[in-house]
Scaffold this motif. Structure first.
Motif, PDB file in Angstrom:
ATOM      1  N   ILE A 121      39.730  29.702  51.114  1.00 21.96           N
ATOM      2  CA  ILE A 121      38.973  30.761  51.791  1.00 21.96           C
ATOM      3  C   ILE A 121      39.163  32.083  51.048  1.00 21.96           C
ATOM      4  O   ILE A 121      38.207  32.831  50.831  1.00 21.96           O
ATOM      5  CB  ILE A 121      39.411  30.888  53.273  1.00 21.96           C
ATOM      6  CG1 ILE A 121      39.017  29.641  54.051  1.00 21.96           C
ATOM      7  CG2 ILE A 121      38.785  32.131  53.912  1.00 21.96           C
ATOM      8  CD1 ILE A 121      39.584  29.587  55.461  1.00 21.96           C
ATOM      9  N   GLY A 122      40.396  32.353  50.641  1.00 21.46           N
ATOM     10  CA  GLY A 122      40.680  33.580  49.887  1.00 21.46           C
ATOM     11  C   GLY A 122      39.922  33.635  48.572  1.00 21.46           C
ATOM     12  O   GLY A 122      39.418  34.699  48.174  1.00 21.46           O
ATOM     13  N   LEU A 123      39.829  32.504  47.880  1.00 17.63           N
ATOM     14  CA  LEU A 123      39.072  32.444  46.630  1.00 17.63           C
ATOM     15  C   LEU A 123      37.595  32.717  46.876  1.00 17.63           C
ATOM     16  O   LEU A 123      36.952  33.466  46.126  1.00 17.63           O
ATOM     17  CB  LEU A 123      39.263  31.076  45.963  1.00 17.63           C
ATOM     18  CG  LEU A 123      38.497  30.858  44.659  1.00 17.63           C
ATOM     19  CD1 LEU A 123      38.961  31.839  43.592  1.00 17.63           C
ATOM     20  CD2 LEU A 123      38.667  29.425  44.195  1.00 17.63           C
ATOM     21  N   ARG A 124      37.079  32.136  47.939  1.00 11.20           N
ATOM     22  CA  ARG A 124      35.661  32.358  48.270  1.00 11.20           C
ATOM     23  C   ARG A 124      35.407  33.828  48.604  1.00 11.20           C
ATOM     24  O   ARG A 124      34.384  34.405  48.209  1.00 11.20           O
ATOM     25  CB  ARG A 124      35.244  31.468  49.443  1.00 11.20           C
ATOM     26  CG  ARG A 124      33.799  31.513  49.741  1.00 11.20           C
ATOM     27  CD  ARG A 124      33.049  30.877  48.601  1.00 11.20           C
ATOM     28  NE  ARG A 124      31.650  31.258  48.660  1.00 11.20           N
ATOM     29  CZ  ARG A 124      30.802  30.999  47.708  1.00 11.20           C
ATOM     30  NH1 ARG A 124      31.181  30.362  46.621  1.00 11.20           N
ATOM     31  NH2 ARG A 124      29.567  31.373  47.819  1.00 11.20           N
ATOM     32  N   VAL A 125      36.344  34.454  49.307  1.00 13.50           N
ATOM     33  CA  VAL A 125      36.227  35.879  49.629  1.00 13.50           C
ATOM     34  C   VAL A 125      36.217  36.701  48.341  1.00 13.50           C
ATOM     35  O   VAL A 125      35.397  37.629  48.181  1.00 13.50           O
ATOM     36  CB  VAL A 125      37.371  36.320  50.575  1.00 13.50           C
ATOM     37  CG1 VAL A 125      37.458  37.833  50.668  1.00 13.50           C
ATOM     38  CG2 VAL A 125      37.187  35.715  51.954  1.00 13.50           C
ATOM     39  N   GLU A 126      37.108  36.388  47.403  1.00 10.04           N
ATOM     40  CA  GLU A 126      37.163  37.113  46.132  1.00 10.04           C
ATOM     41  C   GLU A 126      35.856  36.966  45.348  1.00 10.04           C
ATOM     42  O   GLU A 126      35.373  37.930  44.752  1.00 10.04           O
ATOM     43  CB  GLU A 126      38.336  36.627  45.288  1.00 10.04           C
ATOM     44  CG  GLU A 126      39.684  37.061  45.814  1.00 10.04           C
ATOM     45  CD  GLU A 126      40.834  36.611  44.937  1.00 10.04           C
ATOM     46  OE1 GLU A 126      40.600  36.263  43.749  1.00 10.04           O
ATOM     47  OE2 GLU A 126      41.974  36.601  45.431  1.00 10.04           O
ATOM     48  N   VAL A 127      35.273  35.759  45.360  1.00  9.55           N
ATOM     49  CA  VAL A 127      34.013  35.526  44.661  1.00  9.55           C
ATOM     50  C   VAL A 127      32.900  36.378  45.280  1.00  9.55           C
ATOM     51  O   VAL A 127      32.127  37.032  44.572  1.00  9.55           O
ATOM     52  CB  VAL A 127      33.641  34.017  44.677  1.00  9.55           C
ATOM     53  CG1 VAL A 127      32.200  33.790  44.249  1.00  9.55           C
ATOM     54  CG2 VAL A 127      34.598  33.234  43.806  1.00  9.55           C
ATOM     55  N   GLY A 133      30.297  43.608  43.792  1.00 12.15           N
ATOM     56  CA  GLY A 133      30.900  44.663  42.982  1.00 12.15           C
ATOM     57  C   GLY A 133      32.125  45.318  43.577  1.00 12.15           C
ATOM     58  O   GLY A 133      32.509  46.408  43.166  1.00 12.15           O
ATOM     59  N   MET A 134      32.753  44.670  44.542  1.00  9.80           N
ATOM     60  CA  MET A 134      33.972  45.217  45.171  1.00  9.80           C
ATOM     61  C   MET A 134      35.168  44.354  44.763  1.00  9.80           C
ATOM     62  O   MET A 134      35.101  43.134  44.863  1.00  9.80           O
ATOM     63  CB  MET A 134      33.854  45.185  46.695  1.00  9.80           C
ATOM     64  CG  MET A 134      32.765  46.057  47.259  1.00  9.80           C
ATOM     65  SD  MET A 134      33.089  47.812  47.077  1.00  9.80           S
ATOM     66  CE  MET A 134      34.522  48.008  48.074  1.00  9.80           C
ATOM     67  N   PRO A 135      36.249  44.998  44.320  1.00 11.45           N
ATOM     68  CA  PRO A 135      37.439  44.194  44.016  1.00 11.45           C
ATOM     69  C   PRO A 135      38.136  43.795  45.292  1.00 11.45           C
ATOM     70  O   PRO A 135      38.024  44.484  46.316  1.00 11.45           O
ATOM     71  CB  PRO A 135      38.306  45.154  43.211  1.00 11.45           C
ATOM     72  CG  PRO A 135      37.918  46.504  43.713  1.00 11.45           C
ATOM     73  CD  PRO A 135      36.447  46.406  44.033  1.00 11.45           C
ATOM     74  N   PRO A 136      38.830  42.669  45.293  1.00 14.86           N
ATOM     75  CA  PRO A 136      39.612  42.280  46.467  1.00 14.86           C
ATOM     76  C   PRO A 136      40.747  43.284  46.692  1.00 14.86           C
ATOM     77  O   PRO A 136      41.097  44.031  45.785  1.00 14.86           O
ATOM     78  CB  PRO A 136      40.157  40.903  46.132  1.00 14.86           C
ATOM     79  CG  PRO A 136      39.767  40.603  44.742  1.00 14.86           C
ATOM     80  CD  PRO A 136      38.895  41.700  44.235  1.00 14.86           C
ATOM     81  N   PRO A 137      41.314  43.317  47.860  1.00 19.95           N
ATOM     82  CA  PRO A 137      42.406  44.258  48.130  1.00 19.95           C
ATOM     83  C   PRO A 137      43.560  44.041  47.180  1.00 19.95           C
ATOM     84  O   PRO A 137      43.917  42.914  46.854  1.00 19.95           O
ATOM     85  CB  PRO A 137      42.820  43.942  49.564  1.00 19.95           C
ATOM     86  CG  PRO A 137      41.754  43.109  50.134  1.00 19.95           C
ATOM     87  CD  PRO A 137      41.000  42.500  49.007  1.00 19.95           C
ATOM     88  N   GLY A 138      44.117  45.122  46.696  1.00 21.30           N
ATOM     89  CA  GLY A 138      45.266  45.055  45.805  1.00 21.30           C
ATOM     90  C   GLY A 138      44.911  45.008  44.338  1.00 21.30           C
ATOM     91  O   GLY A 138      45.769  45.038  43.480  1.00 21.30           O
ATOM     92  N   ARG A 139      43.621  44.906  44.027  1.00 23.62           N
ATOM     93  CA  ARG A 139      43.191  44.875  42.633  1.00 23.62           C
ATOM     94  C   ARG A 139      42.326  46.123  42.365  1.00 23.62           C
ATOM     95  O   ARG A 139      41.466  46.457  43.182  1.00 23.62           O
ATOM     96  CB  ARG A 139      42.385  43.612  42.332  1.00 23.62           C
ATOM     97  CG  ARG A 139      43.242  42.385  42.383  1.00 23.62           C
ATOM     98  CD  ARG A 139      42.498  41.212  41.833  1.00 23.62           C
ATOM     99  NE  ARG A 139      43.299  40.012  42.033  1.00 23.62           N
ATOM    100  CZ  ARG A 139      42.813  38.797  41.933  1.00 23.62           C
ATOM    101  NH1 ARG A 139      41.548  38.617  41.633  1.00 23.62           N
ATOM    102  NH2 ARG A 139      43.585  37.767  42.112  1.00 23.62           N
ATOM    103  N   PRO A 140      42.519  46.743  41.222  1.00 19.58           N
ATOM    104  CA  PRO A 140      41.719  47.935  40.917  1.00 19.58           C
ATOM    105  C   PRO A 140      40.284  47.548  40.567  1.00 19.58           C
ATOM    106  O   PRO A 140      39.999  46.440  40.119  1.00 19.58           O
ATOM    107  CB  PRO A 140      42.431  48.548  39.709  1.00 19.58           C
ATOM    108  CG  PRO A 140      43.160  47.410  39.092  1.00 19.58           C
ATOM    109  CD  PRO A 140      43.527  46.467  40.207  1.00 19.58           C
ATOM    110  N   LYS A 141      39.385  48.496  40.787  1.00 18.94           N
ATOM    111  CA  LYS A 141      37.975  48.280  40.459  1.00 18.94           C
ATOM    112  C   LYS A 141      37.808  48.341  38.934  1.00 18.94           C
ATOM    113  O   LYS A 141      38.324  49.250  38.299  1.00 18.94           O
ATOM    114  CB  LYS A 141      37.145  49.358  41.141  1.00 18.94           C
ATOM    115  CG  LYS A 141      35.705  49.027  41.288  1.00 18.94           C
ATOM    116  CD  LYS A 141      35.029  50.065  42.151  1.00 18.94           C
ATOM    117  CE  LYS A 141      33.662  49.568  42.545  1.00 18.94           C
ATOM    118  NZ  LYS A 141      32.979  50.494  43.407  1.00 18.94           N
ATOM    119  N   PRO A 142      37.101  47.364  38.309  1.00 17.67           N
ATOM    120  CA  PRO A 142      36.970  47.361  36.838  1.00 17.67           C
ATOM    121  C   PRO A 142      36.066  48.462  36.325  1.00 17.67           C
ATOM    122  O   PRO A 142      35.274  49.020  36.942  1.00 17.67           O
ATOM    123  CB  PRO A 142      36.389  45.985  36.526  1.00 17.67           C
ATOM    124  CG  PRO A 142      35.868  45.440  37.801  1.00 17.67           C
ATOM    125  CD  PRO A 142      36.501  46.215  38.923  1.00 17.67           C
TER     126      PRO A 142
END
Length: 142
Positions: A121-127, A133-142
């Protein structure tokens, strides 16, 4: 039944009738009644250690219940995002809810099967977050 201090229930005191020589009825308030049933005193079964041990027993089931709740919340947020994309109205609040829902999916539950489902589920959310164009929480925006 009368409660006496911390020792638990004790025998109740009842007044026994006393006959006087004048023929009038009176009560003797100083004589306790006999308790014919054997009563066992109430014992303290444990202190704070027992309470903490009982709380620790349900810790695994409580973790599992909370993880299932977080997973369902993430799936609901994914559905809301899907409906928004299909209708052509991408709601930023839905994206924010999706990011919030994905924050707790990586916490271990102690159940390997549930951990695998939550990871998927977490992987699907990240995709889906990457698609908009939004990074997942805890990751900076590219």
């Amino acid at each position: 039944m009368r409660i006496q201090g911390t020792n638990g229930p004790g025998p109740a005191t009842a007044a026994a009738p006393r006959r006087s020589t004048s023929g009038a009825f009176s009560l003797d308030l100083g004589t306790p009644a006999r308790n014919t049933a054997t009563s066992s005193p109430v014992r303290n079964i444990g202190g704070i250690d027992t309470l903490l041990a009982l709380q620790g027993v349900d810790e695994a089931t409580e973790r599992r219940r909370k993880a299932v709740k977080r997973g369902r919340s993430a799936l609901d947020s994914l559905d809301a995002l899907k409906l928004g994309l299909l209708s052509g109205t991408l709601d930023t609040a839905a994206i924010a809810r999706l990011r919030t829902a994905s924050a707790g999916l990586a916490e271990p539950t102690g159940d390997p099967g549930l951990d695998n489902v939550l990871a998927e589920i977490g992987l699907r959310v990240e995709v889906e977050l990457a698609k908009v164009g939004m990074p997942p929480p805890g990751r900076p925006k590219p």
